[in-house]
Scaffold this active site. Structure first.
Site, PDB file in Angstrom:
ATOM      1  N   HIS A  56       9.643  -8.271 -20.141  1.00  0.00           N
ATOM      2  CA  HIS A  56      10.757  -7.344 -20.391  1.00  0.00           C
ATOM      3  C   HIS A  56      11.555  -7.829 -21.609  1.00  0.00           C
ATOM      4  O   HIS A  56      12.768  -8.057 -21.534  1.00  0.00           O
ATOM      5  CB  HIS A  56      11.667  -7.202 -19.172  1.00  0.00           C
ATOM      6  CG  HIS A  56      12.473  -5.930 -19.201  1.00  0.00           C
ATOM      7  ND1 HIS A  56      12.653  -5.127 -18.113  1.00  0.00           N
ATOM      8  CD2 HIS A  56      13.143  -5.317 -20.211  1.00  0.00           C
ATOM      9  CE1 HIS A  56      13.408  -4.079 -18.441  1.00  0.00           C
ATOM     10  NE2 HIS A  56      13.724  -4.170 -19.726  1.00  0.00           N
TER      11      HIS A  56
ATOM     12  N   ARG B  79       9.625   1.692 -18.408  1.00  0.00           N
ATOM     13  CA  ARG B  79       9.904   1.099 -17.105  1.00  0.00           C
ATOM     14  C   ARG B  79       8.590   0.953 -16.349  1.00  0.00           C
ATOM     15  O   ARG B  79       7.688   1.782 -16.501  1.00  0.00           O
ATOM     16  CB  ARG B  79      10.844   1.997 -16.292  1.00  0.00           C
ATOM     17  CG  ARG B  79      12.274   2.028 -16.787  1.00  0.00           C
ATOM     18  CD  ARG B  79      13.001   0.701 -16.509  1.00  0.00           C
ATOM     19  NE  ARG B  79      14.390   0.768 -16.940  1.00  0.00           N
ATOM     20  CZ  ARG B  79      14.872   0.199 -18.039  1.00  0.00           C
ATOM     21  NH1 ARG B  79      14.081  -0.491 -18.835  1.00  0.00           N
ATOM     22  NH2 ARG B  79      16.156   0.297 -18.339  1.00  0.00           N
TER      23      ARG B  79
END
Ligand code: OXD
Length: 305
Positions: A268, A220
């Site tokens: 991502h 993350r």
């Protein structure tokens, strides 16, 4: 009840019905009477969205990470189940292997050389002398560690609690972190994002890596202190970084990462949920729920994963 990219809900709903013909899948935007909803399948639902359903018995995450669900302070107190899916895991391992090889074989350096028309060979160390370190030995970290080991890299892993994996040097706890970092040439972050791991990729951690180390963050954006990474790259202490996740996504146009010559950005994209395989895990858990059996993959809310 389903909440994620709405264009995929037909696919999820028909796959779930194939597995469990009596299941009735509804969208969060149009759930019908709130009391009908007893299960939720979600990816980063809006805060407060799930407390509308008084008969909710379980929340299934449609992704591996559950930080985007746990961040809702009003989340109903029912089991939250993370996704465990062989395709998602292998997708991540594939990306990690590619990123490790990119640093190991100097593709990052060759990319910069090409921009300047430079023909210069850089001999990579032997794989057995290239020390890869995986931060986080959960479902994803473990698979990546074992595949990198089989590929011939010298692999170590670090986790909060002690783990034992064949052929992997396992370190744990705050006491084990320094020794783990000191032996790591290519660091891969696969930790869950929790209050204890937020900002872990900072200047202190980078300073503990050997000179010339590379960093890969596929966990993350909240794990990384962006300015500390840029400083460590500009000082030459770190040789490069591969980043798939960011504090703000999409990464804002003005962010300095975009134009940094030692950073590769992917959107991502390291791994993704494949409904065809993920549905088996969810359907098996729904069957367990109905049979009153323990669910597989229940998140410990205290730990945050
Ligand atoms: C996940 C992700 O957690 O895609 O599954 O980030």
């Amino acid at each position: 009840m389903y909440y994620s990219e709405s264009e995929r809900w037909q696919e999820w709903s028909s796959l779930l019905r194939d597995a469990l013909p009596d299941v009735d899948v509804r969208l969060l935007d149009d759930p019908g009477p709130a009391g009908d909803v007893d299960m939720a399948l979600v990816w980063r639902p809006p805060a407060g969205a799930l407390r509308r359903f008084p008969n909710l018995r379980v929340i299934f995450s449609l992704g591996a990470g559950v930080d985007g669900i746990l961040s809702d302070a009003t989340l109903p107190d029912v089991p939250l189940v993370r996704l465990i899916d062989a395709e998602l895991t292998r997708g991540m391992t594939e990306y990690v292997l590619a990123a490790v090889l990119r640093h190991h074989r100097h593709f990052d350096v060759y990319g910069r050389q090409q921009a300047e028309g430079v023909w210069r060979f850089h001999r990579p160390p032997l794989r057995s002398a290239c020390r890869v370190g995986i931060l986080g030995l959960g479902e994803l970290g473990r698979d990546a560690a074992l595949v990198l080991r089989d590929f011939g890299f010298a692999v170590a892993g670090w986790s909060r609690g002690a783990k034992d994996l064949p052929g992997i040097a396992c370190y744990d706890g705050a006491d084990g972190l320094g020794a783990f970092l000191a032996r790591t040439d290519i660091l891969v972050c696969l930790l869950p994002l929790t209050p204890g791991t937020a900002g872990i990729l900072d200047k202190t951690l980078f300073a503990a890596l050997p000179e010339g180390a590379a960093v890969i963050n596929v966990a993350r954006g909240g794990h990384l202190v962006d300015g500390d990474l840029i400083a460590a790259l500009d000082e030459g202490h770190l040789s490069g970084a591969t980043l798939d996740v960011f504090h703000e996504e999409p990464l804002p146009e003005a962010h300095p990462f975009w134009r940094h010559p030692k950073i590769l950005i992917t959107p991502h994209a390291a791994s993704y949920t494949v409904p065809q395989s993920a549905v088996a895990h969810i359907a098996a858990n729904i069957r367990r729920l109905r049979a009153g059996e323990p669910l597989v993959g229940v998140v410990d809310r205290e730990r945050g994963y």
